[in-house]
Design a protein around this motif. Structure first.
Motif, short mmCIF file in Angstrom:
data_model
loop_
_atom_site.label_atom_id
_atom_site.label_comp_id
_atom_site.label_asym_id
_atom_site.label_seq_id
_atom_site.Cartn_x
_atom_site.Cartn_y
_atom_site.Cartn_z
N GLY A 238 0.87 -1.35 0.09
CA GLY A 238 0.07 0.00 -0.05
C GLY A 238 0.76 1.12 0.19
N MET A 239 0.49 2.07 -0.76
CA MET A 239 1.45 3.49 -0.91
C MET A 239 0.67 4.62 -0.83
SD MET A 239 4.04 4.33 -4.06
CE MET A 239 4.93 5.86 -4.34
N ARG A 240 1.10 5.39 0.14
CA ARG A 240 0.49 6.78 0.10
C ARG A 240 1.52 8.03 -0.12
NH1 ARG A 240 -3.34 7.59 4.00
NH2 ARG A 240 -2.69 6.05 5.37
N GLY A 241 1.15 8.80 -0.91
CA GLY A 241 2.04 9.76 -1.38
C GLY A 241 2.21 10.93 -0.37
N PRO A 242 3.01 11.84 -0.45
CA PRO A 242 3.31 12.80 0.55
C PRO A 242 2.10 13.91 0.79
CG PRO A 242 4.58 13.26 -1.52
CD PRO A 242 3.60 12.38 -1.72
N LYS A 243 1.20 14.12 -0.11
CA LYS A 243 0.35 15.16 -0.08
C LYS A 243 -0.86 14.75 0.83
CE LYS A 243 1.34 16.55 -4.71
NZ LYS A 243 0.85 16.21 -6.05
N LYS A 244 -1.40 15.97 1.54
CA LYS A 244 -2.25 15.88 2.69
C LYS A 244 -3.58 14.98 2.08
CE LYS A 244 -2.57 19.07 6.08
NZ LYS A 244 -3.09 20.36 6.58
N GLY A 245 -4.08 15.09 0.75
CA GLY A 245 -5.28 14.28 0.55
C GLY A 245 -4.85 13.04 -0.14
N ASP A 246 -3.68 12.61 -0.15
CA ASP A 246 -3.17 11.30 -0.56
C ASP A 246 -3.62 10.11 0.08
OD1 ASP A 246 0.27 12.22 -2.26
OD2 ASP A 246 -1.98 12.36 -2.87
N PHE B 231 5.92 1.34 6.99
CA PHE B 231 7.57 2.27 6.77
C PHE B 231 7.40 3.50 6.10
CE2 PHE B 231 9.36 1.32 2.80
CZ PHE B 231 8.72 0.31 2.44
N SER B 232 8.14 4.40 6.37
CA SER B 232 8.00 5.69 5.49
C SER B 232 9.45 5.92 4.93
CB SER B 232 7.46 6.93 6.14
OG SER B 232 8.19 7.10 7.38
N ASP C 21 14.49 15.55 3.89
CA ASP C 21 14.10 16.13 5.30
C ASP C 21 12.83 16.91 5.23
OD1 ASP C 21 17.43 16.30 7.01
OD2 ASP C 21 15.55 14.87 7.20
N GLU C 22 12.02 16.85 4.37
CA GLU C 22 10.61 17.54 4.60
C GLU C 22 9.67 16.81 4.36
OE1 GLU C 22 12.56 20.55 1.01
OE2 GLU C 22 10.53 19.53 0.56
N ALA C 23 8.66 17.11 5.48
CA ALA C 23 7.67 16.28 5.63
C ALA C 23 6.81 16.14 4.42
CB ALA C 23 6.62 16.70 6.84
N GLU C 24 6.97 17.21 3.65
CA GLU C 24 6.14 17.25 2.09
C GLU C 24 6.69 16.01 1.39
OE1 GLU C 24 7.17 20.35 4.33
OE2 GLU C 24 7.85 21.17 2.40
N ARG C 25 7.80 15.56 1.69
CA ARG C 25 8.27 14.50 0.69
C ARG C 25 8.31 13.51 1.47
NH1 ARG C 25 8.65 16.54 -3.90
NH2 ARG C 25 9.15 18.83 -3.92
N LYS C 26 7.44 12.79 2.11
CA LYS C 26 7.30 11.69 3.18
C LYS C 26 6.27 10.63 2.21
CE LYS C 26 6.42 9.93 7.62
NZ LYS C 26 5.88 10.49 9.05
N TYR C 27 6.79 9.55 2.00
CA TYR C 27 6.02 8.60 1.25
C TYR C 27 5.73 7.27 2.09
CZ TYR C 27 6.90 10.77 -3.08
OH TYR C 27 6.90 11.84 -3.88
N GLN C 28 4.52 6.69 2.36
CA GLN C 28 4.40 5.70 3.23
C GLN C 28 4.03 4.36 2.62
OE1 GLN C 28 1.48 7.45 5.98
NE2 GLN C 28 2.84 7.72 7.48
N PHE C 29 4.57 3.46 3.16
CA PHE C 29 4.32 2.07 2.60
C PHE C 29 3.67 1.18 3.54
CE2 PHE C 29 6.33 3.17 -1.58
CZ PHE C 29 7.13 3.98 -1.07
#
Lengths: 273, 158
Positions: free
Chosen positions: B23-31, B74-75, B80-88
């Motif tokens: 499962g992959m979630r992008g960095p943006k709020k609505g993702d 895991f992410s 170092d930006e929260a805006e570039r955090k990808y979650q799996f």
């Protein structure tokens, strides 16, 4: 396909070591014109921009599965790059060893040595002697097609295919045995851009690949390079004896001037800057 | 910024030890979490829509932090930006741990550091530079002084 550019740009600008940088003339594929660009090699990525200080990055080339080929001219290499011979040689060597795959194998090899693997040591002993005879500096002269490709897949055909590599030349003989394999120079030219992306990946045999599983024996990869280098050196030794002395002098001079400067000097005068 | 897309796509189709549906979630709020075929090849993380041949995108795994969010997730954080955090999101704790490990070890810079470590240690133990036999002792990329802090700094010919 989306490539997250900011991540790459960040990698370029971060303090991790730069493996090589300098000016090269890059040929624009469509127009055939050469443009001078500032190239920076970091890891397995080759970045280019107009000038070193430029914020805007012109582009990046991922060096996995790349063929580094030196053309007939003594300054061209790879698909579109151009540089002076000695400069070219340094770049070629650097690019050849830039891939993640190469580093992975080397790392695995040293890891084994460190762990004191008995099998690892035995193999190393044999190949080390051989590689010593190949010389430490890979002076690539004239044409040579040294191709680095990604590891062969786990396709069963690869495993049963008899490696076409010859036996290692005994160290110290200096003789170049007639090799029962086809030199990369004689392979049909492959352009990385012609990769059939719509179909399945080409069979490992079709790629100008090194026919073994590189995940197993890093020494073999070096043996492979070492042999090519040895052949090239033998050839150029013969050529030089025929009176390439003046060429040698010029090569020495330009080497002096180029060291660290990255300037392009046109000694031949056939291409205007 | 141009890049050699064809080669990258070809690279994404190389066999890989680490390829799975996560499962992959992008960095943006609505993702939202989406099912993706995630594949690790060299130091790139490719992600595909299931059954598609061409990846949607490629993430370079350099200068990033890999963190465990919970037992299955895991992410990866870039810049170092929260805006570039990808979650799996993985199927099991074990799988999650394996992915974290693999991603960290896939980084070129990580490997380089390890190589330099081994080189130094082997040199200390045997008195020989293990890279000499390959003729690559002088390669810039393997130099000890290359922006690294070795734990036990000794004067050495390296």
């Amino acid at each position: 396909m989306k490539l997250h550019r900011k991540i790459l740009v960040h990698y370029l600008s971060c303090p991790s070591p730069v493996d090589k940088e300098g000016y090269l003339f890059k040929k624009k594929e469509r127009t055939g014109a050469f443009h001078r660009r500032w190239f920076v090699l970091k890891g397995n990525l080759l970045f280019y921009q107009e000038r070193p200080a430029d914020r805007h990055i012109g582009g990046v080339i991922v060096l996995e599965g790349c063929a580094v080929r030196t053309e007939d001219s003594d300054r061209d290499f790879s698909l579109v790059f151009e540089g002076l011979r000695t400069y070219r040689d340094e770049w070629v060597k650097c690019l050849l060893t830039a891939s993640h795959c190469y580093l992975s194998l080397l790392l695995r090899d040293l890891g084994l040595q460190y762990e004191g693997e008995p099998e690892g040591d035995a193999v190393k002993l044999g190949s080390a002697k051989h590689l010593q005879s190949c010389g430490a500096s890979a002076q690539l002269r004239r044409t040579s097609d040294l191709v680095l490709t990604p590891p062969a897949s786990s396709d069963p055909r690869t495993l049963t295919h008899t490696p076409a590599l010859p036996q290692a030349t005994p160290p110290g003989t200096g003789a170049v045995r007639p090799l029962p394999w086809k030199s990369p120079k004689l392979w049909a030219r492959r352009n990385a851009h012609v990769t059939p992306i719509n179909g399945p990946a080409p069979l490992p045999r079709v790629w100008p690949a090194v026919h073994f599983n590189p995940l197993q024996k890093f020494e073999k990869l070096h043996e492979y390079y070492g042999r090519e280098v040895e052949r090239e050196r033998a050839e150029s030794r013969r050529e030089e004896q025929k009176g390439g002395e003046s060429r040698e002098k010029r090569g020495g001079e330009s080497r002096e001037k180029e060291r660290g400067a990255g300037r392009r000097e046109d000694q031949r005068g056939d291409k205007s800057i | 910024m141009r890049f050699n897309e064809k080669e990258l796509i070809s690279l994404s189709r190389q066999p890989s030890e680490k390829a799975a549906e996560l499962g992959m979630r992008g960095p943006k709020k609505g993702d939202v979490l989406k099912k993706r075929l995630v594949k690790l090849v060299v130091n790139f993380l490719f992600y595909f829509r299931t059954d598609e041949e061409e990846p949607i995108g490629a993430l370079l795994l350099e200068q990033c932090r890999v963190e465990r969010e919970d037992s299955l997730t895991f992410s990866i954080i870039f810049l170092d930006e929260a805006e570039r955090k990808y979650q799996f999101e993985c199927d099991s704790e074990e799988q999650c741990g394996e992915w974290i490990d693999s991603i960290i070890k896939a980084s070129y810079e990580f490997m380089r550091k390890n190589l330099i470590f081994y080189r130094t240690e082997i040199h200390k133990l045997t008195g020989k530079d293990p890279l000499e036999q390959y003729g690559i002792s002088d390669e810039t990329r393997f130099q000890v002084s290359n922006g690294l802090q070795l734990k036990a700094r000794e004067t050495s010919s390296l």
